[in-house]
Every structure is written in structure tokens, then in C-alpha cells.
Scaffold this active site. Structure first.
Site: not given
Ligand SMILES: Cc1cc2nc3c(=O)[nH]c(=O)nc-3n(C[C@H](O)[C@H](O)[C@H](O)COP(=O)(O)OP(=O)(O)OC[C@H]3O[C@@H](n4cnc5c(N)ncnc54)[C@H](O)[C@@H]3O)c2cc1C
Length: 389
Positions: A244, A160, A370-371, A125
Site C-alpha cells: 500500500e 475514511s 511520516n515520523e 478500513q
Molecule cells: C485523512 C485520514 C484518513 C484515515 N483513514 C483511515 C482509515 O480509513 N482507516 C483507519 O483504520 N485509519 C485511518 N486513518 C488513521 C491513520 O492511520 C492514523 O491517523 C495514523 O496511523 C496515526 O495514528 P494516530 O492518529 O493515532 O496518531 P499517533 O499514533 O497518536 O501519533 C501522534 C504523533 O506522534 C508521532 N509518533 C507516534 N509514535 C511515534 C514514534 N514511535 N516515533 C516517532 N513519532 C511517533 C506520530 O508520528 C504523530 O506525529 C486515517 C487518518 C487520516 C488523517
């Protein structure tokens, strides 16, 4: 809602259990996050598919059994209870396939689904980007029109198993400068070994090399690999994201099986006087059973033509926190040996508790943090005012 299984569902359970008893490897396969384990799990997908157990809920024409959602839940319970291997084809099976069933063309389904079901083509993905995770619509990778197709450029991250996968699906900005960020995106499939693609592993806490980021430099993709209408990719992507989170990513079988193993561990290893630990075991078991009932209620609702909507966020928060609690309790029960990983001779249960614990910590992040889910619950289910953005 009828809480009894039908004769057909019972027969389905019996058939699944018999096949799994006969076929699940006696020793766990190496981790699917390694090259060797990835290949072993690909073989396992082939074995499942040969007897049509790889995609039970798909129509028979595509290698499935035309099973209902309830039968799928039954299958998953048996699968996890049997200690069967993790599913290396999961991204394709649980995300891309439903997208193709809903928005793909007949030609795309005929071409893509068969090799996905057998593990011949494993999908990654490619949605997230370095500054577009939670705020996915701000993504910047582009799809530029060319003769007969599109040229993809940009960077995708947190993908992933992309280090060993064959193809990927993702969203690209095809109409720069639209008035809203989720407008003008296109949903495309692309090969990971195409000219212009660089796949670079991202280090993980457990040192396993399958997690990766992707760099795309004018990667050619033919029109045949666009899913849905160009420019409407956001709606294509969102139609599968709810299911999902709400059901298909984490079936209750995963947690009921872990809760059963935790109960067995308690009986084998715990100090009966440790009532604090006993209560945590009981809480985890109750949580797994509650999640199971909620999932069956959701499946019944979907089968009756309903939709999941924002309730999916409740599920996502619940299962991700339950998974951490289950594994933390097991590690506390096991003491120092519990922290040994899968390579160590004395690791209890081949290191699966330690491995599962490390992975559970990512549960509140992937599939939408979860946020973000709590924002959805607050605003859409409880009707609270929008938070500051
Ligand atoms: C083990 C693992 C597997 C994954 N696999 C895939 C995959 O196969 N393909 C893929 O495309 N992605 C994948 N992901 C990515 C995943 O979808 C993102 O990590 C996730 O969407 C969060 O985005 P970010 O890491 O950029 O964090 P950010 O969006 O930068 O967030 C950082 C922190 O700020 C908080 N935050 C951000 N905006 C808000 C808001 N508006 N209100 C409150 N809190 C907020 C978040 O909740 C988080 O705690 C994977 C992630 C992990 C950890």
C-alpha cells in the site's frame, strides 16, 4: 530494466485512453465525501466495472483484465490525466482485495470481490483506534468466540468514508493476555448496518461528513468472515500494508497529472519574472517524474519476483511531501481565488486545488505517519541505532 513500453503496454494505454475519453463525466462529480457524491461515485464504479476498467490488475474471473503491474501504472496515468473521478471503492480494491488474494479462501474471494469491483459493496478500513494509530498492535477492540462465529466489541476511529460505506475490515484482539501485543489478533470483515454497530461522523476541516468512528457492541460475525487463521491477524494485515505504502495507494499518475496541470497553470497565470515560484513549479514537476521512475523500478522489481520491504517507507514520505508541495505551489499561483472550495461559482478548476491541498495535509499522517516511516528508514535502511520509544 528496459525503459521502453512493449507493444502490449502501448495498446493497453490506447484502449484505456479511448474508453476514458468516451466516458469520463464532463463536469466533476460532487465530492465523494458527501452522501450525494458517494452515490454518484458508486454509479461511476459500476460504469467502470461494466467495461472491466474498475480492477484492471485482477484476474479476469473476478472482473479484471489480468493486467500486469506495469499496465496498471499505465492505466493509472491515463485515469488521472483524463481527470476521472476519485475511486470510492479504493479501500476495498487496494487493501482488502490483495489481502483476500493472499490469505482469503476461494469462497471469500467468490463472494466478496465481484460486488466490490462493481461498487455494489463499498468497504471501510477499521484498523485505527483512539489510542492505537501508529502503535496499531496496542489495539483493544475484542473478538470473543461464540457459536459459529465471533462477537466484536470496542471502538474504531478515523475510518475514511465509513459514514456511507457498507462493510468494514479490521483487526480485533481474540486472545487477551498474550506475551506480545501483535499476537492473538484476528482479521475480520463485518457489516456496518449490523445490530450493535453505531457509525458516528467525525468533523473534518472541509466540513464533509464521510469520515467516521465506529462503536461495536457484541456484533456477530460468522466464521466465514475471518481472513486467515484466528490469532494470526497481524501477519495477514502486514502483508498488504507494505505494498500500500510502496505502490498501490498512490500511483505516480496522480502526481504526473497534477504536475502537468500545475505547468499549464504557470503558463496561464504566472508572472514570468517570479523566478522563485517558477523554481517551485520546476521542483514539483521533477519530483513527480522522479516518483514515476521510482514506481516503475519498484513495479519491475515486483514483477521479477522481488519484494518492496522497508523501501516502501521512502515512497510514502516522498509522495506525501510532493503532494503538499504541488498543491501549495498551485495555491500560491492562483492567489486568493485559489482558496475557494468546490461549492463556489468562481472557484478555479471547480475548487480541486483547494480541496486537494486540504487533503494533501493528511498525507503525512494516514497509511503510517511520516515520523514512523522515518524511523523505519533510519533503522532498517540506514542501519542507525533504534530511537528512544
Ligand atoms: C485523512 C485520514 C484518513 C484515515 N483513514 C483511515 C482509515 O480509513 N482507516 C483507519 O483504520 N485509519 C485511518 N486513518 C488513521 C491513520 O492511520 C492514523 O491517523 C495514523 O496511523 C496515526 O495514528 P494516530 O492518529 O493515532 O496518531 P499517533 O499514533 O497518536 O501519533 C501522534 C504523533 O506522534 C508521532 N509518533 C507516534 N509514535 C511515534 C514514534 N514511535 N516515533 C516517532 N513519532 C511517533 C506520530 O508520528 C504523530 O506525529 C486515517 C487518518 C487520516 C488523517
Amino acid at each position: 530494466m528496459d525503459l521502453d513500453f512493449t507493444a502490449a503496454e502501448d495498446a493497453f494505454r490506447t484502449a484505456a485512453r479511448a474508453w476514458l475519453t468516451e466516458n469520463v463525466p464532463a463536469t466533476p462529480l460532487p465530492s465523494l465525501e458527501t452522501r450525494e457524491g458517494f452515490a454518484a461515485h458508486r454509479d461511476w464504479e459500476r460504469r467502470l466495472a461494466a467495461d472491466r476498467w474498475s480492477v484492471v490488475s485482477w484476474p479476469e474471473a473476478y472482473g479484471g483484465r489480468g493486467a500486469s503491474l506495469l499496465q496498471w501504472l499505465v492505466f493509472e496515468e491515463e485515469y488521472y490525466a483524463a481527470g476521472a473521478p476519485g475511486r470510492v471503492g479504493q479501500n476495498g480494491i487496494s487493501l482488502l482485495a490483495p489481502t483476500l488474494f493472499e490469505h482469503g479462501t476461494e469462497e471469500q474471494r467468490a463472494r466478496v470481490l465481484g460486488p466490490m469491483a462493481t461498487g455494489e459493496v463499498v468497504w471501510a478500513q477499521a484498523w485505527s483506534e483512539p489510542e492505537s494509530g501508529s502503535d496499531l498492535a496496542s489495539l483493544r477492540s475484542t473478538a470473543v468466540r461464540t457459536d459459529g462465529g465471533w462477537l466484536l466489541s470496542g471502538q474504531k476511529t478515523w475510518s475514511s468514508r465509513a459514514a456511507f460505506a457498507d462493510r468494514a475490515f479490521g483487526l480485533f484482539r481474540s486472545e487477551p493476555g498474550t506475551d506480545k501485543p501483535h499476537h492473538g489478533l484476528t482479521y475480520l470483515m463485518f457489516p456496518l448496518d449490523a445490530p450493535g454497530v453505531t457509525v458516528r461522523p467525525i468533523g473534518r476541516l472541509d466540513g464533509k461528513p464521510a469520515f467516521a468512528e465506529l462503536f461495536l457492541d457484541e456484533v456477530f460475525v460468522p466464521d466465514a468472515d475471518v481472513i486467515g487463521e484466528p490469532g494470526r491477524g497481524w501477519w495477514v494485515a502486514m502483508s498488504t500494508a507494505g505494498n500500500e505504502r510502496g505502490l498501490t495507494l498512490r500511483s505516480p499518475g496522480r502526481f504526473t497529472a497534477a504536475a502537468d496541470r500545475l505547468t499549464a497553470l504557470w503558463h496561464a497565470a504566472a508572472d514570468p519574472g517570479d523566478t522563485a515560484l517558477r523554481d517551485r513549479v520546476a521542483d514539483a514537476v521533477i519530483g513527480a517524474r522522479a516518483y514515476r521512475l521510482f514506481a516503475y523500478a519498484n513495479a519491475s522489481r515486483l514483477a521479477a519476483g522481488g519484494t518492496l520491504g522497508a523501501e516502501s517507507s521512502l515512497n510514502k514520505v516522498f509522495w506525501s511531501e510532493l503532494d503538499i508541495a504541488l498543491h501549495e505551489t498551485a495555491l500560491d499561483l492562483l492567489g486568493p481565488y485559489g482558496t475557494l472550495a468546490d461549492g463556489a461559482d468562481e472557484a478555479p478548476a471547480h475548487g480541486s486545488w483547494a480541496d486537494g491541498y486540504v487533503f494533501s495535509l493528511a498525507g503525512p499522517i494516514y497509511a503510517g505517519t511520516n515520523e514512523i516511516q522515518r524511523n523505519i528508514i533510519a533503522e532498517r535502511l540506514l542501519g542507525l541505532p533504534k530511537g528512544r520509544r
